[in-house]
Scaffold this active site. Structure first.
Site, PDB file in Angstrom:
ATOM      1  CB  SER A  35       6.460   0.115   3.347  1.00  0.00           C
ATOM      2  OG  SER A  35       6.543  -1.207   3.917  1.00  0.00           O
ATOM      3  CB  SER A  92       3.431  -3.070   1.543  1.00  0.00           C
ATOM      4  OG  SER A  92       4.206  -2.290   2.179  1.00  0.00           O
ATOM      5  CE  LYS A 107       7.789  -3.836   2.038  1.00  0.00           C
ATOM      6  NZ  LYS A 107       7.559  -3.188   3.141  1.00  0.00           N
TER       7      LYS A 107
END
Length: 463
Positions: free
Chosen positions: A107, A274, A110
């Protein structure tokens, strides 16, 4: 006015932003009564006056700090490891190890998506979903536009407006043609839909496709999220005929328009939890804005294109999605560090700092850094997949210097990776006491409780 002086103003602001917001985040948490912090610093009204570069409040023994970072980075728990740490107050590289090697980022991806969205769309951007009179008598059509932040209240207000118009509705349809390509990628695991980590990417969802009116968290998600939106509007209108269509002509009449939250709010929700669905939706919005298309590939291409324009070298970065759930993504740690450094030094990406979780205080960092010097002063995005842990963000050291960092660990146990990453970030927060070295960093990290996060299995989820 010189460009150099303006850069300094930015550095001053980020120091205040990181420490001030961190304090607020911590004091809001239960059981944190032991946290001691100074009164918040108040920033006077902005002017056009330029300031000299921020240099911190104390000199840092870089040799000692680098020695500490080198030993902490040699921890076997980190496995295949890449790290870059930059001093955003001076522009100097503090430490780097295999920072140019592309690793599986989870993640942390991101961060790339968010930076590109801030640059391409702006923090005030909103998505507008029109509900229009359909081509058939009695039909209304939801023209999906990529808003996965819809809720029941939006649809209730839409139904009220349609009823006030006097239209007799007999069927509700939804047009999802704004996004193209497959709605589920080959690098994803379909079991993650029921696990709550992702949903089929369709351009209209209630709370990211979550079932049961749940607004956040890892709860099962719909396998047909856009159809669920049409069903919900149908229920509000008392209509049971629901379907999917594609409008081929311009609608005659717009009955109601739903506006999404501002991009800054959407990014905060996405970063704090997330959320993979939100990240994918934002990536596609960037692609459409840039005229690249509207499928997953267009989104990844658009994100990398915008980052390149910001001066971030992404030549060795490989993205197959914009959320980090794909096991095929590869990002060098230096890309993460450079994005955070750009956010710390310039206004263009400054909103990125505001949406990051606070160590020991919020989001995916709420249960990390407990009992460490990094608690409350580290702001960072996490990343977790099987055998993968990443951490990228900013931290203000005791000296007053602001450090931007990117760290990715692959191929070892997640909990061990997290503890090792947290030790490094905590060492940065103690930069003025660098002579205490590795022993202090280890002692502080060992004092914290076993790292665990509720609501998901850290060995499989993307956090």
């Amino acid at each position: 006015m010189s460009k150099k002086v303006w850069w300094m103003t930015s550095a001053v602001v980020v120091t205040v932003a990181v420490t001030g917001v961190a304090g607020v985040g911590i004091t809001a948490q239960k059981n944190y009564a032991d946290v001691v912090h100074k009164a918040p610093w108040e920033l006077s009204a902005s002017t056009d006056a330029e300031l000299i570069p921020a240099r911190g409040q104390a000199e840092v023994d870089l040799g000692s700090l680098r020695s500490t970072l080198k030993e902490l980075s040699a921890n076997p728990a980190l496995g295949s490891f890449g790290v870059q740490i930059l001093d955003s107050s001076t522009g100097e590289e503090v430490y780097s190890y295999d920072a140019q090697i592309p690793l599986r980022p989870a993640s942390a991806t991101k961060i790339l998506t968010s930076a590109a969205a801030i640059k391409a769309l702006g923090p005030d951007d909103r998505i507008r979903t029109d509900i229009v009179r359909g081509p058939m008598e009695g039909s209304v059509v939801i023209r999906a536009a990529g808003d996965v932040w819809l809720d029941r209240a939006d649809l209730m207000r839409a139904a009220e407006a349609i009823q006030v118009s006097g239209m007799k509705v007999t069927q509700v349809l939804i047009d999802t043609s704004v996004w193209t390509g497959p709605d589920f990628l080959t690098g994803w695991d379909e079991s993650d839909i029921d696990a709550g980590f992702v949903a089929p990417m369709q351009p209209a969802m209630i709370h990211g496709g979550r079932l049961g009116e749940v607004e956040s968290g890892d709860v099962p998600r719909s396998h047909t999220p856009a159809f669920t939106v049409a069903q919900a509007l149908g229920e509000e209108l008392g209509v049971s005929t629901i379907g999917v269509t594609e409008l081929t002509e311009q609608p005659v009449e717009t009955l109601y328009t739903i506006e999404s939250p501002r991009l800054s709010e959407r990014l905060r929700a996405m970063m704090q939890h997330s959320d993979n669905v939100m990240a994918e939706a934002i990536g596609r919005e960037v692609a459409i804005k840039r005229g690249k298309g509207s499928d997953a590939q267009a989104a990844t291409e658009a994100v990398l294109e915008v980052l390149n324009e910001l001066g971030i070298d992404t030549s060795t970065t490989k993205l197959e999605d914009t959320c980090g759930l794909s096991i095929h993504n590869r990002i060098p740690a230096e890309v993460l560090a450079e994005i955070m450094d750009t956010a710390a030094q310039t206004q263009v990406l400054r909103p990125l700092l505001d949406v990051l979780p606070v160590a020991g205080g919020s989001g995916t960092l709420a249960s990390r850094f407990i009992g460490t010097p990094g608690r409350g002063v580290v702001r960072a995005k996490t990343g977790t997949l099987t055998g993968t842990s990443a951490l990228t963000g900013v931290v203000t050291g005791q000296s007053g210097h602001v450090y931007s960092f990117g760290m990715i660990s692959n191929d070892t146990d997640v909990l061990g990776q997290r503890q090792a990453l947290d030790r490094i970030a905590s060492a940065l927060s103690e930069d003025a006491a660098a002579n205490s070295g590795v022993q202090a960093a280890k002692a502080n990290a060992d004092a914290q409780p076993t790292i665990s996060e509720s609501k998901h299995n850290p060995s499989t989820s993307d956090r």
